[in-house]
Design an enzyme around this catalytic site. Structure first.
Site, short mmCIF file in Angstrom:
data_model
loop_
_atom_site.label_atom_id
_atom_site.label_comp_id
_atom_site.label_asym_id
_atom_site.label_seq_id
_atom_site.Cartn_x
_atom_site.Cartn_y
_atom_site.Cartn_z
N CYS A 337 31.42 50.18 34.16
CA CYS A 337 29.96 50.15 34.33
C CYS A 337 29.33 49.30 33.23
CB CYS A 337 29.39 51.56 34.30
SG CYS A 337 27.58 51.60 34.50
N CYS A 340 26.08 50.82 31.63
CA CYS A 340 26.26 51.94 30.71
C CYS A 340 26.88 51.49 29.39
CB CYS A 340 27.15 53.01 31.34
SG CYS A 340 26.48 53.76 32.83
N ASP A 341 27.96 50.72 29.51
CA ASP A 341 28.79 50.45 28.34
C ASP A 341 28.55 49.09 27.70
OD1 ASP A 341 29.97 52.91 28.77
OD2 ASP A 341 31.50 52.09 30.09
#
Length: 519
Positions: A337, A340-341
């Site tokens: 992701c 997200c990361d």
């Protein structure tokens, strides 16, 4: 200003719902985040007579805890809970004040039965749309059980700690100073990981459904709403409400909605489902399905749910490369992701594997954060939309490699590179980097159907124009089926189709348990 006028107005409304007096204990220094935090809690104090502020020394600075007067709740925010975590702050204020969280009674009993002291710490980024689910779940556990404490740690504020703990993905949860888990989790997932498993007894007296929907994504929600509107007994059993949409940041192709975010869209789906008499059973995995007098759906905990018709909408999951190093370095440099990361890899060199829309979009997003992106596509050309390709190739810090077959992700305690083979020359190459984002498509969640319902070579459920499968009374919809295109709007339409197909089946083959309406 930490809070703009619009957010203040919304917050003011929520604060009128406080059911008890609160004390915000703040540990602040001289840094900018501390000053902003002081401003935030001061604003909260001004907005409600139920809130007072005390300056103390907590484990981390800057941080603040949310407490009832005279007792510590164990809920702490280290760093500013803004961005996606603003909702976590609002819910913590309400729940610590005494407002009951929306949790099933069976789950509450499992939380309150925990006897040993558990100190959770969740490392987040404010751009992560999965992090709030974990933060809110653990905050609820802390509110319901005095043996449990939870601290949200904003990684950007505590970068030294993030580096020391080798945190390469968010959310990452530590329990009693040991790495506990990573990725999006709900309360039931956390309890199961702690060893507090559902034994299925809560389903012992569940009456048979007219239609039971397996899966809670767009297809499942659409199907359940369509059948419930017919006035028949409807249920949803799902491991994760919203499915893959939870991992989607920007959605711009829902007709009539110009743009929304995945978690926001999932919340609207869940709210719409809640408007109907639909029994929702979350965090439950299906192990087997069979046809007897009724269709029987066996859960992994051994419980069996029965229904006159079933709609399978189990969706899909990220496809893995299956190369050495991928599993070993998951959450240690291997990620799925970028939204997200991505912030974790600020200023670093990363690779994106996959040349479709998702891979090219990921590379474009990451290029604005990291030092350099190398995109690897195993074919001789990218498969993404032309407009995305043009945008990608205009970026100065992106290298595109075609005919590049990934062989291995290398590293010691975390990722340090990627090895690939040039499919034209046959030569092997190695790239030094610190992160690999895998974006090579999806796999249908249909393994539990093997030998019971017909699937194609890709594992996709074969359906007819009514959504019917090879098992009488069982229908399917969405990304788990052999539909040509995998899109949210198409999944919702196929969910409606399967629901109407199931309803037609009930009319022709069974007598529903409730009076039919809308016939």
């Amino acid at each position: 200003m930490v809070l703009d006028t619009q957010i203040k107005a919304q917050l003011q409304q929520y604060l009128t719902m406080l059911e008890g007096d609160l004390v915000l204990k703040i540990s602040a220094g001289e840094d900018k985040t501390s000053r902003d935090m002081v401003e935030l809690v001061t604003e909260l104090e001004k907005m409600s007579p139920r809130i007072t502020v005390e300056h103390v020394q907590l484990e981390r600075t800057p941080s603040f805890s949310v407490n009832k007067v005279g007792e510590d709740s164990g809920v702490v925010f280290a760093g500013l809970p803004l961005g996606h975590e603003f909702t976590s702050l609002v819910l913590a204020l309400l729940q610590v004040s005494g407002r009951a969280p929306k949790v099933d009674e069976a789950v509450i009993k499992r939380i309150q039965a925990i006897q040993e002291p558990l100190h959770f710490e969740t490392f987040v980024s404010l751009t992560c749309h999965n992090c709030p689910d974990v933060v809110q779940a653990l905050n609820i556990m802390a509110v319901l059980n005095p043996n449990i404490t939870h601290t949200m740690v904003e990684g950007g504020t505590f970068q030294d700690e993030v580096k020391a703990k080798d945190i390469m993905a968010v959310p990452t949860v530590f329990l009693n100073n040991e790495n506990f888990a990573g990725g999006r989790m709900e309360i039931e997932d956390i309890l199961q990981k702690l060893g507090s498993k559902s034994d299925g007894t809560e389903f012992a007296n569940v009456e048979p459904f007219d239609v039971l929907v397996v899966g809670g994504g767009p297809a499942g929600a659409s199907a359940a709403i369509y059948t419930a509107r017919k006035g028949i007994r409807t249920g949803i059993v799902a491991e994760r409400f919203g499915g893959q949409v939870n991992d989607t940041l920007s959605i711009e192709n829902i007709i009539g909605t110009k743009v929304t975010e995945g978690p926001k869209f999932v919340a609207s789906l869940e709210g719409h489902v809640a408007d109907y008499d639909i029994e929702v059973m979350k965090s439950q995995r299906v192990a087997h399905i069979s046809r007897k007098e009724l269709v029987e759906v066996e859960l992994e905990n051994g419980a069996v749910l029965k229904s006159k018709a079933v709609i399978l909408s189990t969706g899909a999951r990220y496809r893995q490369l299956g190369v050495p190093g991928e599993e070993a370095f998951k959450n240690k440099g291997v990620a799925y992701c970028p939204h997200c990361d991505g912030p974790i890899f600020k200023g670093k060199n990363v690779a994106v594997v996959g040349g479709g829309n998702s891979g090219v979009e990921a590379a474009i997003d990451l290029a604005g954060i990291v030092n350099h992106v190398t995109l690897l596509q195993r074919g001789n050309e990218l498969k993404a939309d032309r407009v995305l390709q043009e945008r990608l190739r205009s970026l100065p810090n992106v290298t595109v490699l075609t005919n590049a077959l990934t062989q291995e992700i290398t590293g010691t305690d975390k990722v340090n590179g990627l090895t690939y083979v040039d499919r034209v020359s046959g030569q092997e190459h190695h790239i030094e980097l610190e992160g690999v984002f895998v974006q090579i498509g999806l796999l249908p969640n249909t393994e539990f159907l093997r030998g019971t319902i017909d699937v194609n070579a890709h594992g996709e459920i074969i359906v007819d124009k009514h959504g019917a499968t090879s098992m009488p009374g069982v229908f399917a919809a969405g990304d788990c089926t052999d539909t040509v295109y995998k899109q949210i709007v198409i999944s919702m339409g196929s969910g409606a189709t399967a629901a109407l197909g199931a309803f037609d089946y009930l009319i022709r083959h069974t007598a529903p348990t409730q009076e039919l309406v809308g016939v």
